[in-house]
Motif scaffolding. Structure first.
Motif, PDB file in Angstrom:
ATOM      1  N   ALA A 134      12.121  -0.046  -0.514  1.00 29.32           N
ATOM      2  CA  ALA A 134      11.986   1.313  -1.027  1.00 29.32           C
ATOM      3  C   ALA A 134      10.672   1.494  -1.784  1.00 29.32           C
ATOM      4  O   ALA A 134       9.981   2.495  -1.625  1.00 29.32           O
ATOM      5  CB  ALA A 134      13.175   1.655  -1.928  1.00 29.32           C
ATOM      6  N   ALA A 135      10.323   0.501  -2.608  1.00 29.07           N
ATOM      7  CA  ALA A 135       9.078   0.595  -3.370  1.00 29.07           C
ATOM      8  C   ALA A 135       7.875   0.641  -2.445  1.00 29.07           C
ATOM      9  O   ALA A 135       6.922   1.395  -2.669  1.00 29.07           O
ATOM     10  CB  ALA A 135       8.965  -0.585  -4.337  1.00 29.07           C
ATOM     11  N   ARG A 136       7.911  -0.163  -1.375  1.00 25.17           N
ATOM     12  CA  ARG A 136       6.780  -0.180  -0.452  1.00 25.17           C
ATOM     13  C   ARG A 136       6.659   1.119   0.328  1.00 25.17           C
ATOM     14  O   ARG A 136       5.579   1.469   0.798  1.00 25.17           O
ATOM     15  CB  ARG A 136       6.910  -1.379   0.499  1.00 25.17           C
ATOM     16  CG  ARG A 136       6.831  -2.715  -0.228  1.00 25.17           C
ATOM     17  CD  ARG A 136       6.611  -3.859   0.747  1.00 25.17           C
ATOM     18  NE  ARG A 136       7.729  -4.075   1.641  1.00 25.17           N
ATOM     19  CZ  ARG A 136       8.767  -4.854   1.357  1.00 25.17           C
ATOM     20  NH1 ARG A 136       8.840  -5.471   0.184  1.00 25.17           N
ATOM     21  NH2 ARG A 136       9.739  -5.019   2.230  1.00 25.17           N
ATOM     22  N   ALA A 137       7.790   1.825   0.487  1.00 27.05           N
ATOM     23  CA  ALA A 137       7.756   3.117   1.188  1.00 27.05           C
ATOM     24  C   ALA A 137       7.386   4.257   0.252  1.00 27.05           C
ATOM     25  O   ALA A 137       7.243   5.394   0.699  1.00 27.05           O
ATOM     26  CB  ALA A 137       9.107   3.401   1.839  1.00 27.05           C
ATOM     27  N   GLY A 138       7.239   3.978  -1.052  1.00 24.49           N
ATOM     28  CA  GLY A 138       6.799   4.996  -1.992  1.00 24.49           C
ATOM     29  C   GLY A 138       7.893   5.690  -2.764  1.00 24.49           C
ATOM     30  O   GLY A 138       7.632   6.666  -3.463  1.00 24.49           O
ATOM     31  N   LEU A 139       9.173   5.220  -2.680  1.00 21.27           N
ATOM     32  CA  LEU A 139      10.235   5.829  -3.465  1.00 21.27           C
ATOM     33  C   LEU A 139      10.002   5.562  -4.945  1.00 21.27           C
ATOM     34  O   LEU A 139       9.540   4.482  -5.326  1.00 21.27           O
ATOM     35  CB  LEU A 139      11.599   5.272  -3.051  1.00 21.27           C
ATOM     36  CG  LEU A 139      12.345   6.060  -1.960  1.00 21.27           C
ATOM     37  CD1 LEU A 139      11.638   5.888  -0.630  1.00 21.27           C
ATOM     38  CD2 LEU A 139      13.797   5.598  -1.857  1.00 21.27           C
ATOM     39  N   LEU A 166       0.829  -1.197   0.000  1.00 19.06           N
ATOM     40  CA  LEU A 166       0.000   0.000   0.000  1.00 19.06           C
ATOM     41  C   LEU A 166       0.868   1.254   0.000  1.00 19.06           C
ATOM     42  O   LEU A 166       1.826   1.358   0.768  1.00 19.06           O
ATOM     43  CB  LEU A 166      -0.913   0.010   1.231  1.00 19.06           C
ATOM     44  CG  LEU A 166      -1.804  -1.225   1.419  1.00 19.06           C
ATOM     45  CD1 LEU A 166      -2.694  -1.055   2.635  1.00 19.06           C
ATOM     46  CD2 LEU A 166      -2.637  -1.499   0.167  1.00 19.06           C
ATOM     47  N   VAL A 167       0.524   2.176  -0.855  1.00 20.31           N
ATOM     48  CA  VAL A 167       1.143   3.507  -0.876  1.00 20.31           C
ATOM     49  C   VAL A 167       0.101   4.484  -0.342  1.00 20.31           C
ATOM     50  O   VAL A 167      -0.980   4.625  -0.922  1.00 20.31           O
ATOM     51  CB  VAL A 167       1.589   3.903  -2.292  1.00 20.31           C
ATOM     52  CG1 VAL A 167       2.207   5.297  -2.279  1.00 20.31           C
ATOM     53  CG2 VAL A 167       2.584   2.878  -2.842  1.00 20.31           C
ATOM     54  N   LEU A 168       0.414   5.147   0.769  1.00 16.73           N
ATOM     55  CA  LEU A 168      -0.569   5.964   1.467  1.00 16.73           C
ATOM     56  C   LEU A 168      -0.637   7.384   0.917  1.00 16.73           C
ATOM     57  O   LEU A 168       0.376   7.952   0.488  1.00 16.73           O
ATOM     58  CB  LEU A 168      -0.237   6.028   2.960  1.00 16.73           C
ATOM     59  CG  LEU A 168      -0.103   4.696   3.700  1.00 16.73           C
ATOM     60  CD1 LEU A 168       0.104   4.948   5.185  1.00 16.73           C
ATOM     61  CD2 LEU A 168      -1.315   3.812   3.463  1.00 16.73           C
ATOM     62  N   SER A 169      -1.841   7.947   0.947  1.00 14.86           N
ATOM     63  CA  SER A 169      -2.020   9.369   0.675  1.00 14.86           C
ATOM     64  C   SER A 169      -1.811  10.116   1.991  1.00 14.86           C
ATOM     65  O   SER A 169      -2.445   9.783   2.990  1.00 14.86           O
ATOM     66  CB  SER A 169      -3.437   9.639   0.149  1.00 14.86           C
ATOM     67  OG  SER A 169      -3.687   8.897  -1.026  1.00 14.86           O
ATOM     68  N   PRO A 170      -0.900  11.111   2.023  1.00 13.90           N
ATOM     69  CA  PRO A 170      -0.640  11.821   3.278  1.00 13.90           C
ATOM     70  C   PRO A 170      -1.916  12.392   3.882  1.00 13.90           C
ATOM     71  O   PRO A 170      -2.688  13.078   3.208  1.00 13.90           O
ATOM     72  CB  PRO A 170       0.320  12.940   2.859  1.00 13.90           C
ATOM     73  CG  PRO A 170       0.984  12.415   1.618  1.00 13.90           C
ATOM     74  CD  PRO A 170      -0.065  11.613   0.909  1.00 13.90           C
ATOM     75  N   GLY A 171      -2.150  12.072   5.162  1.00 15.00           N
ATOM     76  CA  GLY A 171      -3.327  12.567   5.856  1.00 15.00           C
ATOM     77  C   GLY A 171      -4.622  11.896   5.461  1.00 15.00           C
ATOM     78  O   GLY A 171      -5.694  12.313   5.902  1.00 15.00           O
ATOM     79  N   GLY A 172      -4.549  10.840   4.639  1.00 18.60           N
ATOM     80  CA  GLY A 172      -5.749  10.181   4.154  1.00 18.60           C
ATOM     81  C   GLY A 172      -6.369   9.233   5.162  1.00 18.60           C
ATOM     82  O   GLY A 172      -5.868   9.039   6.278  1.00 18.60           O
TER      83      GLY A 172
END
Length: 490
Positions: free
Chosen positions: A437-442, A182-188
């Motif tokens: 890195a991919a899982r952290a959204g880089l 999952l890649v999160l939307s900030p504050g979502g």
């Protein structure tokens, strides 16, 4: 002395990590490799193995326990053919070292059976073959083969997400069928519900995703409507489970932002009794249960918060699931004038049946706040981490973002760097699909502005980054917008 413990099907969620040799290892520190490592714990008979069992309503897990004469070890004495226990590899003679997140080798047999019953439809057992245990004890003493455990706050999370104007607040990346992050939307919504950055997705509404394609997963999420419950694991949890040979199993989970929880009612009998009526009747799905009715106003049950229609799930912390009416009444009476009853209302009953977990697994944290917003990480809400794993960071300024990474199973972070003398000094030139890195959204082209709070401003930073393998994780990066320039490898 023998105790029967419960049956039926469950797909294990032991996760396999894959290493693609075509990716190579360009940077000896920031390795692209993320494999399981040189040793396979499942092939080592001297290490505990894990069996994730499940059962249908009214069934059993399909095995029997007995306590060794003159000892505290719990031995599987019979495995029923065709049951979940047999399918998941439980064998006669196995010793049980742990039940879910509890080490039980020194517990009494009844206490072990009670934990298994309280686990509900699914239970995770840590076991070892009898001969292997005897050999290890003879060579290493009684301290050998202790049950591996996960510390508080370092466990999979069961997160309930309510859709808002921005949706569920996450997108899904995948490497191959059944492997989703999952890649999160900030504050979502997902971040507010406690989903950690870079989390691996394990289940959606109690159903495992290991057999789903990306389109099937998308359809399942869409069908969830306005709310969805996800079982997820942060990268550090995935790594700790890998090191211990543990599956990322639902019975290990801690609840985050759950819509409802079990309630423990403490009653002390008054002159007119407890003030409620216990009745056996059919509940959800037509299954028999013990329900609480006719709660008298002003009497102990009412004062303790009992509500008509609550279902009784435990007496004095011991599960009464599957017990008949008379036996349940006897257990209440045996408590005397003071009794502790664990109950669920109809909403909670539906929720825990959907996720296929016992509400008793979440009883110990039932007083925790429903929302985790009071503690925050670099890119989302989290519980307090254990010492040495603090990920708290100030929020990045507009136009940049923060990412915290943990090493993957092969020891690398899963990305490759490039350095140029002008323009963006350090940037991401390659990201391993499915890696840390991919899982952290880089993403390829991201510019590195800070590393662990220190600005990146010169060629010396390349040398500093080469020492990351010796640094204590996590690796915290402040990233700028993607660079349009080309990249040249280090």
């Amino acid at each position: 002395m023998e105790a029967a413990a419960g049956l039926q099907e469950a797909a294990p969620v032991a996760l396999k990590f894959e290493f693609n040799p075509k990716l190579g290892i360009d940077n000896p520190v920031l390795s692209l490799a993320e494999d399981r490592g040189p040793s396979d714990v499942w092939l080592c008979p001297e290490r505990p193995r894990f069996c994730l069992l499940s059962k249908e309503e009214g069934g059993s897990f399909g095995f029997h326990l007995q306590q060794e004469l003159g000892g505290a070890r719990h031995v599987v004495c019979r495995v029923e053919p065709g049951t979940s226990a047999q399918r998941q590899g439980l064998r006669e003679g196995d010793r049980i070292l742990g039940v879910n997140r509890h080490a039980v080798e020194q517990e009494a047999l009844e206490a072990v059976a009670r934990l298994i019953r309280a686990s509900g439809p699914r239970v995770l057992l840590a076991v070892v073959a009898g001969p292997a245990l005897d050999t290890a004890r003879a060579q290493q003493g009684d301290g050998a083969l202790l049950c591996p455990t996960l510390g508080p706050g370092v466990r999979p999370r069961l997160c309930h997400i309510v859709r808002d104007e921005g949706g569920f607040g996450f997108s899904v990346t995948h490497e191959h069928q059944g492997s989703f992050w999952l890649v999160l939307s900030p504050g979502g919504a997902a971040e507010r519900a406690g989903v950690p950055p870079g989390a691996r997705l394990l289940e959606v509404n109690g159903v495992g995703v290991e057999t789903l394609t990306h389109s099937q997963l998308s359809r399942r999420l869409w069908q969830s409507g306005e709310q969805v419950t996800l079982l997820v694991a942060a990268p550090e949890v995935e790594e700790q489970c890998r090191q211990r040979g543990m599956p990322l199993a639902a019975p290990l989970a801690e609840g985050w932002a759950l819509p409802t929880r079990p309630r423990c009612l403490h009653l002390e009998k008054g002159p007119q009794g407890f003030g409620f009526l216990l009745r056996e009747e059919k509940g959800l799905g037509g299954h028999l249960g013990q329900f609480l009715w006719e709660v008298d106003p002003g009497l102990p049950a009412d004062k303790a918060g009992m509500q008509a229609g609550d279902r009784l799930v435990a007496v004095a912390g011991e599960s009464v699931e599957g017990l008949g009416h008379e036996e349940t009444v006897s257990r209440i009476r045996a408590q005397g004038s003071r009794v502790a009853l664990t109950v669920v209302d109809p909403k909670a009953d539906r929720f825990f049946r959907m996720v296929r977990l016992s509400p008793l697994l979440f009883l110990e944290s039932a007083e925790a706040p429903a929302s985790p917003q009071s503690t925050r990480s670099a890119s989302g809400a989290e519980t307090e981490d254990p010492p040495g794993a603090d990920t708290a960071l100030p929020r990045a300024p507009r136009g940049s973002r923060q990412c915290c990474l943990y090493p993957g199973p092969g020891g690398g972070y899963g990305f490759r760097l490039s350095y140029v003398a002008s323009g963006p000094r350090l940037s991401i030139s390659q990201v391993t699909p499915g890696g840390s890195a991919a899982r952290a959204g880089l993403q390829q082209g991201d510019e590195i502005l800070e590393v662990n709070g220190r600005p990146v401003d010169g060629e010396d930073d390349v040398d500093r980054l080469h020492q990351l393998a010796e640094a204590e994780p996590p690796l915290c990066l402040k990233l700028g917008a993607r660079s349009p320039r080309g990249w040249s490898g280090l």
